[in-house]
Structure formats: structure tokens, C-alpha cells
Design a protein around this motif. Structure first.
Motif, PDB file in Angstrom:
ATOM      1  N   GLY A 132      -3.050   4.642  -2.814  1.00 59.72           N
ATOM      2  CA  GLY A 132      -3.417   3.414  -2.987  1.00 59.72           C
ATOM      3  C   GLY A 132      -2.763   1.992  -2.735  1.00 59.72           C
TER       4      GLY A 132
ATOM      5  N   ARG B 232       0.760  -1.136   0.013  1.00 62.64           N
ATOM      6  CA  ARG B 232      -0.043  -0.040   0.276  1.00 62.64           C
ATOM      7  C   ARG B 232       0.875   0.998   0.160  1.00 62.64           C
ATOM      8  NH1 ARG B 232      -5.168  -1.616   1.037  1.00 62.64           N
ATOM      9  NH2 ARG B 232      -5.521  -3.519   2.107  1.00 62.64           N
ATOM     10  N   GLY B 233       0.498   2.090  -0.965  1.00 64.81           N
ATOM     11  CA  GLY B 233       1.383   3.468  -0.781  1.00 64.81           C
ATOM     12  C   GLY B 233       0.603   4.590  -0.460  1.00 64.81           C
ATOM     13  N   GLY B 234       0.959   5.661  -0.607  1.00 65.09           N
ATOM     14  CA  GLY B 234       0.200   7.049   0.043  1.00 65.09           C
ATOM     15  C   GLY B 234      -1.285   7.148  -0.643  1.00 65.09           C
TER      16      GLY B 234
ATOM     17  N   LEU C 279       9.479   3.168 -11.550  1.00 66.88           N
ATOM     18  CA  LEU C 279       7.899   2.862 -11.290  1.00 66.88           C
ATOM     19  C   LEU C 279       7.293   4.150 -10.750  1.00 66.88           C
ATOM     20  CD1 LEU C 279       7.678  -0.547  -9.298  1.00 66.88           C
ATOM     21  CD2 LEU C 279       7.912  -0.329 -11.867  1.00 66.88           C
TER      22      LEU C 279
ATOM     23  N   ASN D 296      12.164  -4.382  -5.380  1.00 65.77           N
ATOM     24  CA  ASN D 296      12.707  -2.941  -5.609  1.00 65.77           C
ATOM     25  C   ASN D 296      13.933  -2.795  -4.679  1.00 65.77           C
ATOM     26  OD1 ASN D 296      12.164  -1.959  -2.803  1.00 65.77           O
ATOM     27  ND2 ASN D 296      10.016  -2.016  -3.242  1.00 65.77           N
TER      28      ASN D 296
ATOM     29  N   VAL E 149       0.046  -6.029 -12.587  1.00 68.72           N
ATOM     30  CA  VAL E 149      -0.256  -5.193 -11.345  1.00 68.72           C
ATOM     31  C   VAL E 149      -1.308  -4.256 -11.641  1.00 68.72           C
ATOM     32  CG1 VAL E 149       0.489  -3.437  -9.884  1.00 68.72           C
ATOM     33  CG2 VAL E 149       2.182  -5.381 -10.924  1.00 68.72           C
TER      34      VAL E 149
ATOM     35  N   SER F 230      12.431   2.718  -3.330  1.00 64.31           N
ATOM     36  CA  SER F 230      11.288   1.859  -3.442  1.00 64.31           C
ATOM     37  C   SER F 230      10.534   1.934  -4.785  1.00 64.31           C
ATOM     38  CB  SER F 230      10.417   2.162  -2.478  1.00 64.31           C
ATOM     39  OG  SER F 230       9.627   3.329  -2.462  1.00 64.31           O
TER      40      SER F 230
HETATM   41  N1  LIG Z   1       4.825  -2.493 -12.051  1.00 65.12           N
HETATM   42  C1  LIG Z   1       4.995  -3.288 -10.785  1.00 65.12           C
HETATM   43  N2  LIG Z   1       5.430  -4.273 -10.691  1.00 65.12           N
HETATM   44  C2  LIG Z   1       5.941  -5.158  -9.475  1.00 65.12           C
HETATM   45  N3  LIG Z   1       5.717  -4.456  -8.356  1.00 65.12           N
HETATM   46  C3  LIG Z   1       5.219  -3.224  -8.373  1.00 65.12           C
HETATM   47  C4  LIG Z   1       4.739  -2.532  -9.609  1.00 65.12           C
HETATM   48  N4  LIG Z   1       4.182  -1.462  -9.096  1.00 65.12           N
HETATM   49  C5  LIG Z   1       4.183  -1.496  -7.762  1.00 65.12           C
HETATM   50  N5  LIG Z   1       4.915  -2.567  -7.219  1.00 65.12           N
HETATM   51  C6  LIG Z   1       5.086  -2.962  -5.910  1.00 65.12           C
HETATM   52  O1  LIG Z   1       3.899  -2.672  -5.120  1.00 65.12           O
HETATM   53  C7  LIG Z   1       3.990  -2.149  -3.762  1.00 65.12           C
HETATM   54  C8  LIG Z   1       3.416  -0.730  -3.698  1.00 65.12           C
HETATM   55  O2  LIG Z   1       3.473   0.348  -4.846  1.00 65.12           O
HETATM   56  P1  LIG Z   1       2.997   1.505  -4.705  1.00 65.12           P
HETATM   57  O3  LIG Z   1       3.448   2.304  -5.907  1.00 65.12           O
HETATM   58  O4  LIG Z   1       1.320   1.383  -4.503  1.00 65.12           O
HETATM   59  O5  LIG Z   1       3.424   2.228  -3.517  1.00 65.12           O
HETATM   60  P2  LIG Z   1       4.843   2.526  -2.950  1.00 65.12           P
HETATM   61  O6  LIG Z   1       5.571   2.943  -4.253  1.00 65.12           O
HETATM   62  O7  LIG Z   1       5.275   1.661  -1.886  1.00 65.12           O
HETATM   63  O8  LIG Z   1       4.411   4.059  -2.199  1.00 65.12           O
HETATM   64  P3  LIG Z   1       4.350   5.525  -2.597  1.00 65.12           P
HETATM   65  O9  LIG Z   1       3.132   5.658  -3.620  1.00 65.12           O
HETATM   66  O10 LIG Z   1       3.626   6.041  -1.303  1.00 65.12           O
HETATM   67  O11 LIG Z   1       5.645   5.888  -3.081  1.00 65.12           O
HETATM   68  C9  LIG Z   1       5.605  -1.656  -3.850  1.00 65.12           C
HETATM   69  O12 LIG Z   1       6.237  -2.802  -2.990  1.00 65.12           O
HETATM   70  C10 LIG Z   1       6.019  -1.779  -5.186  1.00 65.12           C
HETATM   71  O13 LIG Z   1       7.601  -2.055  -5.404  1.00 65.12           O
END
Ligand SMILES: Nc1ncnc2c1ncn2[C@@H]1O[C@H](COP(=O)(O)OP(=O)(O)OP(=O)(O)O)[C@@H](O)[C@H]1O
Length: 447
Positions: free
Chosen positions: A59, A55-57, A205, A149, A76, A192
Motif C-alpha cells: 500500500g 509506498r510499501g509492498g 511501525l 525512520n 497517516v 524502516s
Molecule cells: N505512523 C507513521 N508516521 C509517520 N510516518 C509513517 C507512519 N507509518 C508509515 N510511515 C512512513 O510512510 C512510508 C511508507 O510506509 P509503509 O508502512 O506503507 O511502507 P514501508 O514500511 O516503507 O514498506 P513495507 O510495507 O514494504 O515494509 C515510510 O517511509 C514510513 O516511514
């Protein structure tokens, strides 16, 4: 088959449907609903979420399978799901950023192999858990990068070496050059958000915070939307002002520092002196250190102005020797072992010659000059490889025997004293040579 419910706060998101283990049923079934909250589980008629990635900020990200693609391709699914208390304006902005990620990925994802491809972007409206109401969720489907990551990699494997960060730096600079050339800024570069696929390829990403530069031709860059990661964002972004390509370069340099030192970004910045204090944690090639420091300057206009500029400086100053054409590779004439054993021979031989000559001649100036001359000839002969390896041992063995068995060659000096003198001569020359070699290497690295 396990299917994961994407409704935020679903009390039991894991669902098991035995009938979906049959591929024909999986492909033909109309819909499945969460056994706990009733949320539809097959999104847009094709995406089946099987796991929560994180979960990120703004979503959550889920690992999913696309049942419409032969082989059930992994993908994803990101759901717009802001966490925390947001004002309506902030919510609207967050939703815009999510949509922007879709727009940007649609524009550039399929063009650059190190940016995930966009597969779909769609809203889903479902009955709310509160009776009589509806909830709307936004989903973005993108290429799944099977790997880790760099934040996870740092935790698992520890600090990156200089060669490893150099690779990350070059790869991400190339992606940034591509992105910036299309007037897009990433604005949230951090470990990350850089993913290493199992085959080693790096991906950039999370384009959720990207800002399209609308007026690049007039020299103005995008204004900040206030979405950034503390520690990685430069002053202009923190202040909510204009952001530039050098804003991304700053965040990339901070990323590199955290990978190199294993320290949190906030621990490397000294707020008291308003400076990055990272050099005490790790030693790297001073040229790389200077490049990073220039990317980290507080004033955006004093940093490198483009990813391309940094790439050029890197390739001029830091091409790894392994990448240089074989003919240009400076081959050291002597290995450290050869150098130090040669020094030991010179010290040993020099001491014996001096003992013999000082015993033979009265005024000290003659033996001094002749000793230095003979020693010079011996060193020169070694540099030309006229004498090396066994010949060194033979020469020193003969000289030692002569001085030992001919008392007139060591007048007034006992055997033990001779041994002490030659050992001291050996150690002294080895030490002096080692210090010179170190100084030479340091000067070579600096200049
Ligand atoms: N295209 C992708 N392929 C594989 N893993 C992914 C992909 N996109 C995101 N992830 C993984 O999903 C998790 C959540 O990603 P998300 O982008 O929602 O949030 P975040 O990057 O952790 O936080 P924030 O959005 O606050 O920077 C992370 O561990 C990220 O490495």
C-alpha cells in the motif's frame, strides 16, 4: 490548499483548491474530487490527504489532516494497494494482513505509547476509471509520527555508535515484550519500521505483517504467511514454517547489525558458511556482540526465547556506567596522563639511580638489588600519591643534577651517554606501561 489524490496511478495526483485555504470552507464542504481522475478526496468525510509519504509492498502511506479535530490534527492514511502481480489467493492474504494491522493497532496501539494509535479503518467504493465498474479501496488511519525512520537516519547521519544501538535495542525490546505478552508477533522488524520522533522517542511501525499467535498455550506459535523482508527474516520464516517471539528477536538483531555497520543485511550474511560475518566491520563490547550472536542463531530454539530474557542479560551485563549509582561507579585512581607521566618519571629516575649505584659499587648484584628497591619505593610512593606532579619534577631534576655534576656518580660515562640512557629508560617504561594498560583494559572488557 494542496490535496493529494489517493487513487493508484492517478496521472496528476496533486490538486490545488484555493477555497479550502479558508478553514470554514474546509470544515463545511461536502466533498472535493480529483481534478484529473474524479476520485473523492475527503475520505470518510474527514481525512484530507496532502502528501505521499511512501509506498510499501501492500500500500501507500499519505500524510493527512483530520478536519474534524480542532487544529486539524496530522495523521497517516494508509491505503491497501498491492503492487505487482498477485494471485487471487495472495491478494486475499494481503488484504487480510492489512485488516490485521487495523485489528492489532486497535488492540494495542492505544495501550503502548511507542506504537501508533489507530484512528479509523474503513472501505471506500468509487467509480472505476474503466466505465461501468467500481473500485474498492481500504484505508487505515493512524497516529502520525513526526520524525525519521532509522533507515533514513542511517543514510543521513551514517553508522550508529554502540551507545545508540544499545538504546534502540533496549527500547524496541521493551515494545516487543509488550507485544509478545499479548501473543502478537510483528514479523517485519527492520530499520524502516522503527521511527524516531523529533523528541527522540522510538516507535515500532508497520504491523501489517503481524501474526496473532492463536495457540500459544500449547507451545505452538503462529505459522508464517510468507510476508517478510529478505535479510531480516530468520530461516523458519523464510521456509514458511512456524514463527516465534525469537523470530522477531532475530530480525531485531539484524536491524542492530545494519545500524552498527552501515552494511546491507544481505552483505553481512555469509551463505557459504551459513553464518553472520559482521564482527570484522565493527568492534563493540564483546558482551553485546555475544548477545547479538545468540539472537541470530539459525535454530529458533537456541536463541533467546523472549524479549524479557534479552533485556535481563543486557541489564546485568551492559548497564552504561552513567546509569550506575554514583557510589558504585569504579573511579580510576589515575588518569592515563598521570599513569604515563608517572611511568616516564620512574624510567628516568630508575636509569639515573642505576648509573649512580653501578658507578659506586663493584659487584653488580648490590647496585641491581638496591636500584630495584629504590625504584619500587618510588613507584609505591606514587601509587599512594605521596609524590606527584611537581615533586616528580623536583626529585628527577635533583637526581639528574647530582649525576651530571658529580663525576664519581657516572664513572666512565659521558654526559651525552647519561642523557641517552635516561631517555631510553623513560621511553621503555612508558611503552611497557601503555602495553600493560591496554592488556588490562582488554581483559576487563572480556571478563
Ligand atoms: N505512523 C507513521 N508516521 C509517520 N510516518 C509513517 C507512519 N507509518 C508509515 N510511515 C512512513 O510512510 C512510508 C511508507 O510506509 P509503509 O508502512 O506503507 O511502507 P514501508 O514500511 O516503507 O514498506 P513495507 O510495507 O514494504 O515494509 C515510510 O517511509 C514510513 O516511514
Amino acid at each position: 490548499m494542496e490535496v493529494y489524490c489517493t487513487r493508484p496511478h492517478c496521472p496528476r495526483p496533486q490538486n490545488h483548491f484555493a477555497d479550502l485555504d479558508d478553514i470554514t470552507t474546509l470544515k463545511t464542504t461536502q466533498q472535493k474530487f480529483c481534478l484529473t481522475c474524479g476520485m473523492p478526496l475527503i475520505l470518510d468525510g474527514r481525512y484530507v490527504t496532502i502528501n505521499l509519504l511512501g509506498r510499501g509492498g501492500f500500500g501507500a502511506a499519505f500524510l493527512a489532516r483530520d478536519r474534524r479535530i480542532p487544529g486539524m490534527r496530522s495523521c497517516v492514511v494508509k491505503q491497501f494497494q498491492p503492487a505487482g502481480d498477485f494471485t487471487p489467493t495472495q491478494l486475499q492474504l494481503a488484504q487480510q494482513l492489512f485488516e490485521r494491522e487495523a485489528e492489532v493497532l486497535a488492540q494495542i496501539g492505544n495501550e503502548h505509547e511507542q506504537i501508533p494509535d489507530l484512528f479509523a479503518f474503513f472501505p471506500v467504493t468509487v467509480p472505476s476509471l474503466q466505465l461501468g465498474q467500481e473500485d474498492q479501496f481500504f484505508y487505515l488511519v493512524q497516529e502520525y509520527i513526526d520524525g525519521q525512520n532509522l533507515e533514513e537516519e542511517l543514510i543521513q547521519k551514517g553508522r550508529f555508535s554502540e551507545q545508540q544501538v544499545l538504546h534502540v535495542l533496549q527500547e524496541i525490546l521493551n515494545v516487543l515484550k509488550f507485544v509478545h505478552d499479548r501473543n502478537i508477533l510483528h514479523r517485519d522488524i527492520k530499520p524502516s519500521n522503527i521511527m524516531r520522533r523529533r523528541d527522540g522517542k522510538l516507535f515500532l511501525l508497520d504491523f501489517g505483517a503481524v501474526k496473532q499467535v492463536t495457540n500459544a498455550s500449547s507451545g505452538r506459535s503462529g505459522s508464517s504467511t510468507g510476508i517478510y523482508s529478505i535479510g531480516f527474516a530468520p530461516p523458519e520464516q523464510m521456509a514458511g514454517g512456524q514463527v516465534y517471539p525469537s523470530t522477531d528477536l532475530y530480525a531485531l538483531a539484524v536491524t542492530i547489525l545494519t545500524l552498527l555497520t552501515g552494511q546491507e543485511a544481505t552483505q553481512l550474511f555469509d551463505a557459504h558458511s551459513n553464518q553472520w560475518q559482521w564482527r570484522m566491520h565493527v568492534t563493540v563490547n564483546p558482551r553485546l556482540a555475544n548477545i547479538l550472536d545468540k539472537m541470530l542463531l539459525s535454530a529458533a530454539n537456541q536463541r533467546f526465547q523472549s524479549a524479557d530474557q534479552v533485556l535481563k542479560v543486557l541489564s546485568h551485563q551492559l548497564i552504561p556506567p552513567t546509569l550506575l549509582p554514583q557510589t558504585k561507579q569504579p573511579q580510576p585512581s589515575f588518569s592515563p596522563w598521570e599513569l604515563l607521566s608517572g611511568a616516564a618519571f620512574s624510567g628516568f629516575e630508575g636509569a639515573l639511580i642505576a648509573i649512580a649505584l653501578f658507578s659506586l659499587f663493584k659487584p653488580p648484584i648490590i647496585p641491581l638489588v638496591v636500584s630495584v628497591l629504590i625504584l619500587g619505593i618510588l613507584i609505591f610512593a606514587q601509587t599512594r600519591r605521596w609524590i606527584e606532579k611537581f615533586s616528580l619534577l623536583i626529585i628527577s631534576g635533583i637526581t639528574f643534577a647530582l649525576v651530571l655534576f658529580m663525576p664519581f656518580l657516572r664513572r666512565g660515562i659521558g654526559v651525552e651517554e647519561v642523557i641517552i640512557l635516561v631517555v631510553m629508560g623513560c621511553l621503555l617504561t612508558v611503552a611497557v606501561t601503555a602495553v600493560f594498560r591496554l592488556v588490562y583494559k582488554l581483559l576487563y572488557l572480556i571478563f
